[in-house]
Design a protein around this motif. Structure first.
Motif, PDB file in Angstrom:
ATOM      1  N   GLU A 193       0.887  -1.338  -0.010  1.00 30.17           N
ATOM      2  CA  GLU A 193      -0.080   0.005  -0.133  1.00 30.17           C
ATOM      3  C   GLU A 193       0.807   1.406   0.022  1.00 30.17           C
ATOM      4  N   GLY A 194       0.493   2.177  -0.856  1.00 33.77           N
ATOM      5  CA  GLY A 194       1.026   3.573  -0.984  1.00 33.77           C
ATOM      6  C   GLY A 194       0.961   4.243   0.490  1.00 33.77           C
ATOM      7  N   PRO A 195       1.711   5.399   0.268  1.00 35.37           N
ATOM      8  CA  PRO A 195       1.925   6.297   1.424  1.00 35.37           C
ATOM      9  C   PRO A 195       0.356   7.108   1.752  1.00 35.37           C
ATOM     10  N   GLN A 196      -0.058   6.911   3.081  1.00 29.71           N
ATOM     11  CA  GLN A 196      -1.236   7.314   3.591  1.00 29.71           C
ATOM     12  C   GLN A 196      -1.145   8.459   4.610  1.00 29.71           C
ATOM     13  N   PRO A 197      -2.155   9.126   4.760  1.00 31.87           N
ATOM     14  CA  PRO A 197      -2.014  10.144   5.717  1.00 31.87           C
ATOM     15  C   PRO A 197      -1.842   9.736   7.233  1.00 31.87           C
ATOM     16  N   GLY A 198      -0.732  10.159   7.898  1.00 30.80           N
ATOM     17  CA  GLY A 198      -0.674   9.592   9.360  1.00 30.80           C
ATOM     18  C   GLY A 198      -1.551  10.337  10.248  1.00 30.80           C
ATOM     19  N   MET A 199      -1.102  10.128  11.625  1.00 35.33           N
ATOM     20  CA  MET A 199      -1.879  10.604  12.742  1.00 35.33           C
ATOM     21  C   MET A 199      -1.566  11.952  12.865  1.00 35.33           C
ATOM     22  N   THR A 209      -1.095  21.472   8.629  1.00 38.19           N
ATOM     23  CA  THR A 209      -1.833  20.731   7.703  1.00 38.19           C
ATOM     24  C   THR A 209      -1.357  20.675   6.149  1.00 38.19           C
ATOM     25  N   GLU A 210      -0.880  21.979   5.723  1.00 36.02           N
ATOM     26  CA  GLU A 210      -0.671  22.052   4.340  1.00 36.02           C
ATOM     27  C   GLU A 210       0.781  21.648   4.313  1.00 36.02           C
ATOM     28  N   VAL A 211       1.711  21.644   5.209  1.00 34.91           N
ATOM     29  CA  VAL A 211       2.865  20.962   4.827  1.00 34.91           C
ATOM     30  C   VAL A 211       2.831  19.560   4.954  1.00 34.91           C
ATOM     31  N   LEU A 212       1.956  19.099   5.762  1.00 33.57           N
ATOM     32  CA  LEU A 212       2.017  17.359   5.882  1.00 33.57           C
ATOM     33  C   LEU A 212       1.240  16.933   4.486  1.00 33.57           C
ATOM     34  N   GLU A 213       0.224  17.795   4.237  1.00 33.99           N
ATOM     35  CA  GLU A 213      -0.107  17.137   3.047  1.00 33.99           C
ATOM     36  C   GLU A 213       0.632  17.185   1.886  1.00 33.99           C
ATOM     37  N   ALA A 214       1.437  18.395   1.629  1.00 34.49           N
ATOM     38  CA  ALA A 214       2.488  18.512   0.810  1.00 34.49           C
ATOM     39  C   ALA A 214       3.553  17.446   0.913  1.00 34.49           C
ATOM     40  N   GLN A 215       3.989  17.069   2.036  1.00 29.63           N
ATOM     41  CA  GLN A 215       5.037  15.963   2.211  1.00 29.63           C
ATOM     42  C   GLN A 215       4.239  14.700   1.610  1.00 29.63           C
ATOM     43  N   LEU A 216       2.942  14.511   2.128  1.00 28.82           N
ATOM     44  CA  LEU A 216       2.176  13.017   1.624  1.00 28.82           C
ATOM     45  C   LEU A 216       2.165  12.899   0.001  1.00 28.82           C
ATOM     46  N   GLU A 217       2.028  14.332  -0.612  1.00 33.60           N
ATOM     47  CA  GLU A 217       1.780  14.290  -1.823  1.00 33.60           C
ATOM     48  C   GLU A 217       3.182  13.955  -2.605  1.00 33.60           C
ATOM     49  N   ARG A 218       4.314  14.726  -1.879  1.00 33.56           N
ATOM     50  CA  ARG A 218       5.470  14.157  -2.374  1.00 33.56           C
ATOM     51  C   ARG A 218       5.889  12.726  -2.339  1.00 33.56           C
ATOM     52  N   GLN A 219       5.542  12.109  -1.219  1.00 30.06           N
ATOM     53  CA  GLN A 219       5.844  10.691  -1.080  1.00 30.06           C
ATOM     54  C   GLN A 219       5.005   9.812  -2.236  1.00 30.06           C
ATOM     55  N   GLN A 220       3.818   9.980  -2.305  1.00 26.49           N
ATOM     56  CA  GLN A 220       2.992   9.448  -3.454  1.00 26.49           C
ATOM     57  C   GLN A 220       3.453   9.751  -4.918  1.00 26.49           C
ATOM     58  N   TRP A 221       4.020  11.080  -5.026  1.00 25.07           N
ATOM     59  CA  TRP A 221       4.638  11.154  -6.275  1.00 25.07           C
ATOM     60  C   TRP A 221       5.778  10.396  -6.553  1.00 25.07           C
ATOM     61  N   THR A 222       6.607  10.412  -5.724  1.00 24.18           N
ATOM     62  CA  THR A 222       7.813   9.646  -5.583  1.00 24.18           C
ATOM     63  C   THR A 222       7.742   8.132  -5.843  1.00 24.18           C
ATOM     64  N   ARG A 223       6.757   7.632  -5.175  1.00 23.40           N
ATOM     65  CA  ARG A 223       6.523   6.328  -5.410  1.00 23.40           C
ATOM     66  C   ARG A 223       5.937   5.876  -6.856  1.00 23.40           C
ATOM     67  N   THR A 224       5.034   6.868  -7.561  1.00 27.39           N
ATOM     68  CA  THR A 224       4.856   6.740  -8.786  1.00 27.39           C
ATOM     69  C   THR A 224       6.034   6.660  -9.808  1.00 27.39           C
ATOM     70  N   ILE A 225       7.026   7.579  -9.407  1.00 28.95           N
ATOM     71  CA  ILE A 225       8.029   7.712 -10.426  1.00 28.95           C
ATOM     72  C   ILE A 225       8.904   6.523 -10.129  1.00 28.95           C
ATOM     73  N   LEU A 226       9.060   6.084  -9.148  1.00 32.62           N
ATOM     74  CA  LEU A 226       9.684   4.761  -8.837  1.00 32.62           C
ATOM     75  C   LEU A 226       9.295   3.653  -9.830  1.00 32.62           C
ATOM     76  N   LEU A 227       7.848   3.444  -9.741  1.00 31.54           N
ATOM     77  CA  LEU A 227       7.216   2.430 -10.177  1.00 31.54           C
ATOM     78  C   LEU A 227       7.252   2.419 -11.554  1.00 31.54           C
ATOM     79  N   VAL A 228       7.167   3.556 -12.157  1.00 30.30           N
ATOM     80  CA  VAL A 228       7.194   3.792 -13.791  1.00 30.30           C
ATOM     81  C   VAL A 228       8.661   3.687 -14.041  1.00 30.30           C
ATOM     82  N   GLY A 229       9.499   4.145 -13.451  1.00 31.97           N
ATOM     83  CA  GLY A 229      11.087   3.847 -13.634  1.00 31.97           C
ATOM     84  C   GLY A 229      11.283   2.432 -13.729  1.00 31.97           C
ATOM     85  N   LEU A 230      10.703   1.579 -12.761  1.00 32.85           N
ATOM     86  CA  LEU A 230      11.166   0.280 -12.721  1.00 32.85           C
ATOM     87  C   LEU A 230      10.608  -0.390 -13.918  1.00 32.85           C
ATOM     88  N   PHE A 231       9.464  -0.404 -14.153  1.00 31.21           N
ATOM     89  CA  PHE A 231       8.992  -0.983 -15.295  1.00 31.21           C
ATOM     90  C   PHE A 231       9.375  -0.237 -16.730  1.00 31.21           C
TER      91      PHE A 231
END
Length: 89
Positions: free
Chosen positions: A27-33, A47-69
């Motif tokens: 499972e990808g990055p999810q919002p934390g407590m 909240t904005e800082v944490l949401e930006a961090q979560l979005e960056r983690q999700q984007w990084t995971r997407t780039i990693l998956l696309v790069g691997l495939f």
């Protein structure tokens, strides 16, 4: 040496494909407590800082998956390009 490169490319492609599916199955990055607590407390800046961090983690995971495939497909293509043409007997 030339005969060894093609199988190594195929092996690397297989390893990248397995790693891609393994990461995809988790499972990808999810919002934390802390993000939920910041939303409840009404702290908009945090909240904005944490949401930006979560979005960056999700984007990084997407780039990693696309790069691997994409890398796996590129290695397969390179392996077939490096295979020598069979010489007639």
């Amino acid at each position: 040496m030339q005969k060894l490169v093609s199988p190594l490319c195929l092996l690397l492609a297989l390893a990248m494909l397995i790693a891609g599916f393994a990461i995809w199955s988790v499972e990808g990055p999810q919002p934390g407590m802390t993000l939920h607590k910041a939303r409840v407390s009404g702290d908009e800046a945090y909240t904005e800082v944490l949401e930006a961090q979560l979005e960056r983690q999700q984007w990084t995971r997407t780039i990693l998956l696309v790069g691997l495939f994409a890398g796996s497909g590129t290695m397969v293509f390179a392996a077939f390009l490096m295979m020598g043409k069979p010489t007639p007997p």
